[in-house]
Design a protein around this motif. Sequence first.
Motif, mmCIF file in Angstrom:
data_model
loop_
_atom_site.group_PDB
_atom_site.id
_atom_site.type_symbol
_atom_site.label_atom_id
_atom_site.label_comp_id
_atom_site.label_asym_id
_atom_site.label_seq_id
_atom_site.Cartn_x
_atom_site.Cartn_y
_atom_site.Cartn_z
ATOM 1 N N PHE A 1 0.983 -1.388 -0.222
ATOM 2 C CA PHE A 1 -0.049 0.097 0.059
ATOM 3 C C PHE A 1 0.778 1.282 0.171
ATOM 4 C CE2 PHE A 1 -2.417 -3.317 2.663
ATOM 5 C CZ PHE A 1 -3.080 -3.608 1.610
ATOM 6 N N GLY A 2 2.140 1.268 0.184
ATOM 7 C CA GLY A 2 3.201 2.309 0.075
ATOM 8 C C GLY A 2 3.091 2.944 1.606
ATOM 9 N N VAL A 3 3.751 4.019 1.666
ATOM 10 C CA VAL A 3 4.082 4.837 2.731
ATOM 11 C C VAL A 3 3.191 5.708 3.189
ATOM 12 C CG1 VAL A 3 6.611 3.926 3.234
ATOM 13 C CG2 VAL A 3 5.949 5.823 2.110
ATOM 14 N N ASP A 4 2.226 6.095 2.323
ATOM 15 C CA ASP A 4 1.344 7.493 2.364
ATOM 16 C C ASP A 4 0.558 7.078 3.551
ATOM 17 O OD1 ASP A 4 2.731 8.382 0.355
ATOM 18 O OD2 ASP A 4 1.528 7.854 -1.159
ATOM 19 N N PHE A 5 0.100 8.400 4.021
ATOM 20 C CA PHE A 5 -1.137 8.432 4.905
ATOM 21 C C PHE A 5 -2.310 8.261 4.263
ATOM 22 C CE2 PHE A 5 0.725 9.943 9.332
ATOM 23 C CZ PHE A 5 2.259 9.608 8.769
ATOM 24 N N HIS A 6 -3.223 7.361 4.513
ATOM 25 C CA HIS A 6 -4.579 7.412 4.081
ATOM 26 C C HIS A 6 -5.520 7.575 5.070
ATOM 27 C CE1 HIS A 6 -2.970 5.253 0.693
ATOM 28 N NE2 HIS A 6 -2.087 4.507 1.250
ATOM 29 N N LEU A 7 -6.642 8.243 4.328
ATOM 30 C CA LEU A 7 -7.939 8.534 5.189
ATOM 31 C C LEU A 7 -8.929 7.968 4.509
ATOM 32 C CD1 LEU A 7 -8.002 10.231 7.951
ATOM 33 C CD2 LEU A 7 -8.620 12.022 6.680
ATOM 34 N N LEU B 1 -10.849 2.619 14.578
ATOM 35 C CA LEU B 1 -10.025 3.755 14.498
ATOM 36 C C LEU B 1 -9.956 4.367 13.192
ATOM 37 C CD1 LEU B 1 -7.614 4.778 16.485
ATOM 38 C CD2 LEU B 1 -6.037 3.713 15.211
ATOM 39 N N THR B 2 -10.143 3.623 12.112
ATOM 40 C CA THR B 2 -9.865 4.388 10.837
ATOM 41 C C THR B 2 -10.939 5.403 10.539
ATOM 42 O OG1 THR B 2 -11.462 2.663 9.806
ATOM 43 C CG2 THR B 2 -9.070 2.205 9.720
ATOM 44 N N THR B 3 -12.128 5.535 11.144
ATOM 45 C CA THR B 3 -12.882 6.256 11.005
ATOM 46 C C THR B 3 -12.599 7.917 11.386
ATOM 47 O OG1 THR B 3 -14.204 6.043 13.006
ATOM 48 C CG2 THR B 3 -15.123 4.839 10.939
ATOM 49 N N PHE B 4 -11.590 7.834 12.172
ATOM 50 C CA PHE B 4 -11.038 9.303 12.709
ATOM 51 C C PHE B 4 -9.689 9.187 12.941
ATOM 52 C CE2 PHE B 4 -11.974 6.810 16.521
ATOM 53 C CZ PHE B 4 -10.827 7.037 17.293
#
Lengths: 313, 197
Positions: free
Chosen positions: B25-31, B118-121
Motif C-alpha cells: 500500500f506504500g508509505v502514504d497516510f490514508h484517510l 480507529l480508521t473512521t477518525f
Amino acid sequence: MARWLVLAALLAFPLVVTLPFPRHIMIIIFLYATLAQAWNLLAGYCGQISLGHAVFFGTGAYTSSVLVRDLALSPWLGMVAGALVAVALSQVIGYPVFRLHGHYFAIATIAVGEIVHIVALNWDYLGAARGLYLPIKRPDSFVNLQFHQSKAGYYYIALGLLLLALAVTRHLERSRAGYYFRAVREDPSAAASLGVPVTRYKQWAMAWSAALTALGGTFYAQYVLFIDPESVFALSLSILICLVAVLGGVGTLWGPLLGAAVLVPLSEGTRVWLGGTGKAIDLLIYGALIVIISVVQPAGVVGLVRRWRARAA
Amino acid sequence: GPMLAQIFATFGLAVFLRSAAQALFGVDFHLVKNPLVHGRVEVAGVFIGVPQLVASAGALLAFAFLYWFTTRTETGLALQATAQDRQAAALMGIDTNRMFALGWGLGAACVGAAGALLTTFFYVFPDVGGSFALLAYVAVALGGFGNVPATLAGGVAVGVVEVLGGLLIDPTLKYVVVFALYLAVVLWRPQGLFGRF
C-alpha cells in the motif's frame, strides 16, 4: 586453539581488506556484539530481561559528546565518565525496578527508557531533537578518537571493546558473582533462601551491563560523529540489542558475537541488495528470517553449533 | 528461554507485516473519505465526535463479549486454566496448544476490530500500530495480566492520563506522564492494580 586463530584472523583483517564497506560491517558486528554481551550479562546470566538498554547507550554517547563540546575533553576520558554516569544511573533505576518480575519488569524498563528518550528530545542542553554534531578534528588521532582517512582505527577500537566485554563476561562467569547470577535467574526465592543477596547481585550485574553498554555508546558517537535521541535512546535500539543476543544464544559467552555475526550481515546485506526499491522488501525478508530462526532454533545460533558438534562427535 | 524466543518471533512477525503493508500500500497516510459515521453531538455543552463515540461503543462491546466468553463459557474457563497452570490444565483434558492458538487468535481479532474502528477518525499508514501496541502493553500490565475488567480499567487510566497530562502539563511530555504512572503503580503494587500473578 580455534579461538586464537579467529582472533589472529580478526587482527589481520584490516591489513588484507582495505575496502571501507567490509570494514564497516565488521565494526558494526563488533559494536552490536559488545552491546548484546553487556545485555546478556544482566538478562542472560542474571535473568532480568531489560528492554531499556538504550538508556545506557545514550548516556555513554551524550556524556562523552557533551564533554567534547563544552570542555574539549578527550573522548577517552568522556568514555570513562559516560560509563560512570551509566553505572550511577543503573543503580538508581535498578533499586526500584528490581522488585518487579517477568513482564512487569520488562515493561518498567521500557517505561524508564521511553521517559529518558522523551526527556532527551526536549532537553535543549543536549541539543533536544536536533541532536549533537561532534566537531571534526584533523588530522586523525587516537587521542581524539577520530579517523577520517581509514576505518582501521575504529576497527581495532571496536574489536578491543568486544574483547573487553568477552573478558568481563568470562571472568564473571567463573567467579562467585556469576554463579549467584545464574542462581537468581533459575529461582530467585531458592537463591534467597540459600543466602544469596538477590537484589545486590542484580544491581551488580546491572552495573557491569550499563558500563559496557555506555562504552559502546561513546564509540558510536565518535564513529558517526552525530547523535540524536532517535538514534541512541530509541526503543527499537533496546530491542535490537536483545534481538542480537537472543538470536545468538542467551546466557552463553559466544552467543552475542555469533548473533551479531549473523544478524548484521543479514540486515546490511538485505538493505544493500534490496533496500533501494522503497518497498521495504529488505525488511520483509529480514522479519521473515527472524521469525524462522526464533521458531526453528529457540536456543539461538549457539544451540545450532552445539547440535552440529554433538552430531560430529 | 522460550519466552524470549516468543517475543522475538512476534517482533519479526511485526517487522514482516509492517513491511508487507508498505510493499502493498506504500508509505502514504490514508484517510477514509466517506466514513459511515461522521459529524458530532453535543452532550452537556461538550462536543463529541460521532466516530469516536461509535469506536468507544464498539470497544466496550468487544470487552463485554470477552468478559462473557472468558468467565461464562467452558472454552473461556479452559483458556484461563491454561494461563494459570499449563500442566494441570493438560491433565484435566484441555488441549493447551489449541488454547494458545485460540488466545492468540482472539487477541488478534480484538486488535483488528480496534484498528478498524480507529480508521473512521485516524490516519492509516504502515507504522500506525507501533505507538498503540506499546501503550496497550502498558495498559494491560497497569491493570494486571489475565483479567478482562482490569485491562479495561488500565486502558481507561492510560487514556485519561495521556489526555490530561497533555492538557495540564505539556503535550510533548504526555507519554512521560503515562509511563511515570505505570512505574508509580507497579512500585506500589508489583502485580498491577488488580492482577493476581
